[in-house]
Design a protein around this motif. Structure first.
Motif, mmCIF file in Angstrom:
data_model
loop_
_atom_site.group_PDB
_atom_site.id
_atom_site.type_symbol
_atom_site.label_atom_id
_atom_site.label_comp_id
_atom_site.label_asym_id
_atom_site.label_seq_id
_atom_site.Cartn_x
_atom_site.Cartn_y
_atom_site.Cartn_z
ATOM 1 N N PRO A 123 -24.227 -71.088 105.033
ATOM 2 C CA PRO A 123 -24.027 -71.199 103.586
ATOM 3 C C PRO A 123 -24.156 -69.814 102.935
ATOM 4 C CG PRO A 123 -25.450 -72.943 104.328
ATOM 5 C CD PRO A 123 -25.230 -72.039 105.517
ATOM 6 N N VAL A 124 -23.198 -69.490 102.085
ATOM 7 C CA VAL A 124 -23.151 -68.151 101.488
ATOM 8 C C VAL A 124 -23.268 -68.261 99.976
ATOM 9 C CG1 VAL A 124 -21.576 -66.244 100.974
ATOM 10 C CG2 VAL A 124 -21.860 -67.021 103.324
ATOM 11 N N GLU A 125 -24.091 -67.396 99.406
ATOM 12 C CA GLU A 125 -24.072 -67.246 97.955
ATOM 13 C C GLU A 125 -23.602 -65.840 97.650
ATOM 14 O OE1 GLU A 125 -27.157 -68.500 95.372
ATOM 15 O OE2 GLU A 125 -27.798 -70.070 96.769
ATOM 16 N N ALA A 126 -22.747 -65.749 96.685
ATOM 17 C CA ALA A 126 -22.164 -64.436 96.408
ATOM 18 C C ALA A 126 -21.954 -64.262 94.916
ATOM 19 C CB ALA A 126 -20.837 -64.291 97.144
ATOM 20 N N LEU A 127 -21.790 -63.015 94.546
ATOM 21 C CA LEU A 127 -21.479 -62.688 93.170
ATOM 22 C C LEU A 127 -20.005 -62.318 93.152
ATOM 23 C CD1 LEU A 127 -23.386 -62.685 90.818
ATOM 24 C CD2 LEU A 127 -23.718 -60.242 91.152
ATOM 25 N N ARG A 128 -19.246 -63.008 92.340
ATOM 26 C CA ARG A 128 -17.808 -62.767 92.333
ATOM 27 C C ARG A 128 -17.494 -61.897 91.117
ATOM 28 N NH1 ARG A 128 -13.265 -64.822 90.130
ATOM 29 N NH2 ARG A 128 -11.455 -64.950 91.491
ATOM 30 N N ILE A 129 -17.071 -60.663 91.387
ATOM 31 C CA ILE A 129 -16.775 -59.729 90.299
ATOM 32 C C ILE A 129 -15.268 -59.688 90.123
ATOM 33 C CG2 ILE A 129 -17.092 -57.379 89.457
ATOM 34 C CD1 ILE A 129 -19.364 -57.096 91.480
ATOM 35 N N SER A 130 -14.803 -60.146 88.970
ATOM 36 C CA SER A 130 -13.348 -60.231 88.800
ATOM 37 C C SER A 130 -12.775 -58.829 88.695
ATOM 38 C CB SER A 130 -12.993 -61.036 87.566
ATOM 39 O OG SER A 130 -13.242 -60.258 86.419
ATOM 40 N N LYS A 131 -11.504 -58.740 89.039
ATOM 41 C CA LYS A 131 -10.795 -57.464 89.037
ATOM 42 C C LYS A 131 -10.902 -56.796 87.663
ATOM 43 C CE LYS A 131 -6.096 -55.894 89.705
ATOM 44 N NZ LYS A 131 -4.829 -56.242 90.330
ATOM 45 N N GLU A 132 -10.659 -57.616 86.630
ATOM 46 C CA GLU A 132 -10.676 -57.094 85.272
ATOM 47 C C GLU A 132 -12.040 -56.459 84.955
ATOM 48 O OE1 GLU A 132 -10.450 -60.058 82.307
ATOM 49 O OE2 GLU A 132 -9.712 -58.690 80.775
ATOM 50 N N ASN A 133 -13.096 -57.200 85.286
ATOM 51 C CA ASN A 133 -14.431 -56.701 84.978
ATOM 52 C C ASN A 133 -14.792 -55.468 85.791
ATOM 53 O OD1 ASN A 133 -14.628 -58.770 83.269
ATOM 54 N ND2 ASN A 133 -16.268 -59.856 84.338
ATOM 55 N N PHE A 134 -14.396 -55.504 87.057
ATOM 56 C CA PHE A 134 -14.716 -54.394 87.940
ATOM 57 C C PHE A 134 -14.072 -53.108 87.411
ATOM 58 C CE2 PHE A 134 -14.459 -51.960 91.923
ATOM 59 C CZ PHE A 134 -15.734 -52.183 92.420
ATOM 60 N N CYS A 135 -12.790 -53.245 87.041
ATOM 61 C CA CYS A 135 -12.080 -52.064 86.554
ATOM 62 C C CYS A 135 -12.655 -51.610 85.221
ATOM 63 C CB CYS A 135 -10.598 -52.370 86.405
ATOM 64 S SG CYS A 135 -9.842 -52.765 87.965
ATOM 65 N N LYS A 136 -12.956 -52.577 84.375
ATOM 66 C CA LYS A 136 -13.469 -52.235 83.053
ATOM 67 C C LYS A 136 -14.813 -51.506 83.178
ATOM 68 C CE LYS A 136 -13.083 -52.260 78.685
ATOM 69 N NZ LYS A 136 -12.099 -51.407 78.051
ATOM 70 N N MET A 137 -15.648 -51.975 84.110
ATOM 71 C CA MET A 137 -16.940 -51.331 84.337
ATOM 72 C C MET A 137 -16.744 -49.882 84.768
ATOM 73 S SD MET A 137 -19.702 -53.200 83.864
ATOM 74 C CE MET A 137 -21.045 -52.693 84.891
#
Lengths: 158, 903
Positions: free
Chosen positions: A102-116
């Motif tokens: 079982p995996v828990e992960a943080l999903r960082i959307s492309k938009e947010n990643f680029c904006k950051m």
């Protein structure tokens, strides 16, 4: 796991280690917390890449489709980042990632990643640094491989 | 066709009615003048006693006689009634009242008639304008802004209607009145008459000329405001681009500059207007001055008696009124004439299609074969060559793939065949005829087109899917319709409008080879499957809010499905994906307020209303201590969110991900937090409620601030129990409580079946559940009904509520539902990934093979590899057709095609 714990986890990821806690918290907050059960797939090879994942808990395999079938090329565990290449250069996913446990992960959307990255140049620098070191590592491996194969073919010629 | 001048247009369409109204106006003058004379008779006769010198004197009332030529005696029509003084007074007063009523009725009739006349003409003009738009050549639209054209049709022609009724009546009436007064003055004294005529002439000559400048300014103002409308609509349409480029301030500047121009013009208009007014008033008062001085002089010298002077001055009183109105009317005339010409000039475009091309045809003949481009050249707006002398034909039943990069001419070729672009040279023929001269009933029905960007009309998905079938005006079934409908029909005829019923069934089922509506729906389902839309439609359906009243059976089935779904999920080991609503348990995936209410607020009610001052809900929160606890939670949330977002600009995309607070709320909450932190500040319940509203939207599993513990969960469930036991009637109207055996009107179909929340954690959870749900819907036989709900989804303006991929698939489906000889597809699926593109393409081609329909197909492809599914391939480069042949021949040729495949 609370937001603050996620921030602590993110700090241990090399790509994010140099970034201020407040910004990491924002990144964590705007990211989705996702879970997969063993055997479920985070993303498939060939799909459009729309997010990067930070594994918070559990293990996953990186698999590549070859004519000979699926080949496992890497294993991911806690604090690994996966899928960031596809969102940086707009190419389809180069591999499939499947949860083993079982995996828990943080999903960082492309938009947010680029904006950051736009907003916080230090993060861009970190990403560049990680990518560059990975590139140099790959280059080193490749030249070692090349040297090896040349040696092998040279030996074969004898 | 539209006349170049408004007057000839009005005359052409309303001359009979204008003549009629003139006659009526003339007739109305009789009682009008009688009513003028009567008061004098009343005052002189019965009141002052003329003719009633003795107490028992009588006067004959209403004696009517006619003096006939050639007879010495009068012919008596009515001998009259002898009446005494009082009797005459009342009789004359009664006549006065009757005349007042008759005058009023005349006025009523004339005004209504003029109004009707004007409205009919307005309707005619508007219709002709839209009719023209429908017949414009495609190139005309490259220069047009939709909003500008719309404002012409909507606003700018509006005054024309009001003017129509006065076009002939007003000058006749006012001119007559002014002329009468002038003649009267001449009769009294020729010199004074000459003076009056000169001054009036001066006024009539100068004032309209001065006002002409006003008209020029008015025209300018009209143009600039129209452009403003165009710009505003551009801003609305391009809002995304504006945000992306940070050009909002540029847009502001542009709008401000335009408003400035309008202001300057307006200011100029005011200055002129009041100058003209001043001169006009001056000239009007110059006349009495001359009367007093010159007339007085003449009277003193004995050339004129005092009585005549008084009569002239009296008559002059009646002159300025009509004169002023006449000048105003003239200005209005010029104004509307200019407006009319302004509008007409915009619509006078070369190459407007003949009306016959679009005339409805009951049984249009089939298109002759083959469809061919003969030496077609297209020059685009910039003068560049988009296509150069291309010869290409599509035979019936042939599948032709067209390849070439964007700008190579491949797209233009498809657009030329679809009549979206007209060739600049050469022509497209169907058999022997030119495609562009054929009626659209033939070409439009025989050729179906879907491009990369197709327009969506507002309405449902189904409306848009069936749009391409609405070719045949419905038959007028009812020979003796309802009087209202008959009147409507007659009125459309009088305004030159067609009287087809848009609500009727415009689909000619027989021509489609279908038995009726049901067969058509079957075809729609089949096409949906073919273009991979079934799933999207189901998704739209299960996300639609449906009321149990509209679909009672479905609602019952859905409620019954709840347990089935849970069981199915358990079977598939998916139960942890859904957290069901349970009356006695806290739902960790739901908001705090949902947990408190165990229900949801029914729109249009709002949470703030329910929490209103000292209402039941607020009192209960306070008595359970939750009021204070939620205030603190809200405060914590506010602090955290402010800490996270405070440095970000308000339009930062991160705000969109934040469900708790908008960028606009942030400063409010910042101020609130400061108040809470200040021990001296008086904190009101209103402040607390602000915090509580924030806390209500909190979901621990999503927001992860660590604010909800076991103890709070238990308290919330306790609260819920008390709340449900004592909930007052009025709150029940605002809140829909969760009930496992009832359908929720305020929830979507998905909410209703799930009766719980999809766990946020499992990214694929929603997809997996949907798959289970849809298979269950199939099983219980509600599939069709659910699909229909999805098809009734409102697409929003220009289809904006759909994804680009959905829009493209629906546009393709819209073409496929039609029964055409040719299908022209211009990169119809470009937003889909290449695997899906190929899948749909194969399904479409297979469907034709299966149904035996063998249309000619021209398909512009994105991916050259799929060209192998086609009979023939045409490759375009630089506006020329460079290669043509089957897949294998082209592959052997080592040309461009081989490069395309190789890369």
């Amino acid at each position: 796991m609370l937001l603050n714990d996620e921030v602590k986890m993110l700090r241990q990821v090399p790509m994010f280690s140099g970034i201020a806690a407040a910004k990491l918290k924002l990144l964590a907050f705007t990211s989705e917390r996702v879970a997969y059960r063993g055997g479920e797939v985070l993303f498939h090879q060939g799909e459009d890449g729309d997010a990067a994942y930070v594994i918070l808990r559990g293990q996953a395999d990186v698999l590549v489709n070859t004519p000979q079938g699926e080949v496992k090329v890497a294993e991911l565990s806690e604090n690994s980042v996966v899928g960031e290449i596809a969102i940086l250069c707009d190419i389809a996913r180069t591999a499939t990632v499947r949860a083993v446990t079982p995996v828990e992960a943080l999903r960082i959307s492309k938009e947010n990643f680029c904006k950051m990255m736009m907003d916080f140049p230090e993060m861009m620098f970190e990403v560049m640094r990680v990518l560059a070191s990975r590139l140099s590592q790959t280059t080193a491996e490749l030249s070692a491989e090349l040297a090896e194969s040349r040696k092998a073919s040279a030996q074969g010629a004898h | 066709m539209l006349d170049m001048r408004l007057y000839s247009y009005i005359w052409k369409h309303t001359r009979m009615q204008q003549a009629w109204i003139l006659v009526i106006v003339a007739l109305s003058m009789i009682p009008y003048f009688m009513a003028f004379n009567l008061p004098k008779d009343i005052v002189n006769g019965p009141i002052q006693g003329a003719g009633f010198e003795t107490p028992d004197a009588t006067q004959v009332f209403m004696r009517l006689s006619v003096q006939l030529p050639g007879m010495s005696e009068e012919l008596l029509l009515f001998p009259g009634i002898p009446l005494d003084r009082l009797g005459t007074l009342f009789a004359l007063s009664a006549v006065f009242l009757a005349l007042v009523i008759i005058n009023g009725l005349f006025k009523f009739y004339i005004n209504t008639y003029k109004g009707k006349l004007g409205e009919r003409l307005l309707r005619r003009i508007r219709f002709s304008l839209v009719d023209h738009i429908l017949r414009f050549p495609p190139s005309a639209f490259k220069h047009m802004k939709g909003a500008e054209i719309a404002s012409m049709v909507k606003d700018e022609v509006e005054p024309l209607g009001g003017f129509t009724g006065d076009a002939f009546v007003s000058p006749a009436m006012l001119g007559g009145q002014a002329l009468t007064a002038l003649v009267f003055i001449f009769v009294q004294s020729v010199p004074l008459g000459l003076v009056t005529a000169t001054l009036v002439g001066l006024q009539v000559f100068i004032i309209p000329r001065m006002r002409r400048r006003l008209l020029v300014l008015g025209r300018e103002r009209q143009l600039t405001t129209r452009q403003l409308a165009g710009r505003v609509s551009e801003i609305v349409d391009g809002i995304g681009t504006i945000h992306a480029n940070d050009t909002s301030n540029f847009e502001r500047a542009d709008v401000a500059a335009r408003l400035g121009r309008i202001f300057t013009i307006r200011f100029d208009i005011y200055q002129w207007k009041f100058l003209v007014k001043f001169i006009n008033n001056f000239l009007a008062s110059l006349t009495p001055f001359l009367f007093y001085s010159l007339g007085g002089y003449l009277a003193l010298k004995g050339h004129l008696d005092i009585g005549q002077l008084v009569a002239v001055i009296g008559a002059y009183k009646d002159l300025p009124g009509p004169l002023k109105e006449l000048i105003d009317w003239d200005q209005n005339r010029q104004d509307v004439e200019v407006k009319y010409q302004q509008v007409i000039s915009q619509f006078a475009i070369d190459g407007v299609m003949e009306p016959e091309i679009q005339a409805p045809l009951a049984n249009p003949p089939a298109l002759e074969k083959p469809l061919a481009a003969v030496s077609v050249g297209v020059v685009d707006e910039g003068g560049g060559t988009a296509l150069e002398r291309v010869n290409l034909s599509i035979d019936p039943g042939e599948m032709l793939a067209v390849l070439g990069a964007a700008g190579s001419g491949s797209d233009t070729m498809a657009e030329v065949f679809a009549r979206q672009v007209w060739p600049s040279s050469g022509r497209v023929t169907a058999g022997q005829s030119n495609l562009l001269t054929l009626p659209e009933a033939v070409s439009g029905r025989s050729i179906s087109y879907a491009g990369a960007e197709s327009y969506f009309f507002s309405g449902s998905v189904l409306d848009n899917l069936l749009y391409g079938l609405k070719n045949t005006p419905p038959k007028q079934e009812n020979p003796s319709p309802h009087p209202m409908a008959a009147w409507q029909r007659e009125e459309s005829r009088l305004s030159g409008n067609p009287d087809y019923d848009p609500e009727g069934d415009w689909i000619d089922y027989a021509a489609l080879g279908l038995s009726g509506r049901e067969a058509l729906m079957q075809r729609v389902y089949e096409v949906l499957d073919c273009v991979d839309l079934t799933r999207d439609t189901q998704d739209l359906a299960i996300r639609s809010t449906v009321s149990a009243a509209d679909h009672p059976e479905l609602a019952a089935k859905i409620v019954a499905m709840r347990s089935l779904l849970q069981e199915e999920l358990r079977k598939r080991d998916l139960s942890e994906l859904v957290v069901p609503f349970e009356a006695e348990a806290f739902n960790t995936e739901a908001t705090l307020i949902e947990n408190l209410l165990f229900g949801r607020v029914r729109p249009p009610a709002q949470m703030a209303d329910i929490l209103a001052d000292d209402g039941f809900f607020q009192r209960l929160l306070k008595s359970t201590g939750l009021f204070e606890r939620f205030t603190l939670i809200g405060l914590d949330i506010a602090r955290t969110v402010i800490g996270l977002f405070v440095d970000l600009p308000p339009d930062h995309p991160f705000f969109r991900q934040m469900t708790l607070m908008t960028a606009d709320d942030l400063p409010t909450y910042q101020a609130l937090v400061q108040r809470f932190d200040n021990p001296a500040a008086a904190i009101t319940d209103g402040d607390r409620i602000m915090m509580i509203l924030l806390a209500f939207e909190y979901i621990e599993t999503r927001h992860r601030f660590g604010l909800v513990d076991e103890d709070l969960m238990a308290a919330v469930v306790d609260f819920r129990r008390t709340f449900h036991e004592s909930i007052p009637e009025d709150l029940l109207h605002m809140i829909e409580l969760y009930n496992p055996t009832r359908f929720m009107d305020s929830g979507t179909l998905l909410d209703n079946v799930l009766f719980g929340k999809v766990s946020e954690k499992y990214r694929d959870g929603a997809d997996q559940i949907r798959a289970v749900l849809i298979s269950l819907l199939h099983e219980i036989g509600t599939f069709g009904e659910v699909l229909n709900i999805g098809l009734n989804f409102d697409v929003g303006p220009s289809g904006r509520r759909l994804s680009p991929a959905q829009r493209q698939k629906i546009a393709l489906a819209r073409a496929l539902v039609r029964q055409s000889d040719y299908y022209v597809f211009n990169r119809p699926l470009s937003t889909l990934d290449s695997r899906s593109q190929e899948r749909v393409l194969i399904a479409v081609l297979d469907r034709w093979r299966k149904t035996g329909q063998r249309p000619g197909v021209l398909w512009v492809l994105v991916n050259p590899a799929v060209a192998r599914h086609f009979d023939r391939i045409a490759v375009f480069s630089d506006g020329r057709l460079v290669e043509e042949g089957s897949f294998d021949t082209l592959l052997e040729r080592n040309g461009i095609f081989k490069d395309m495949i190789g890369s």
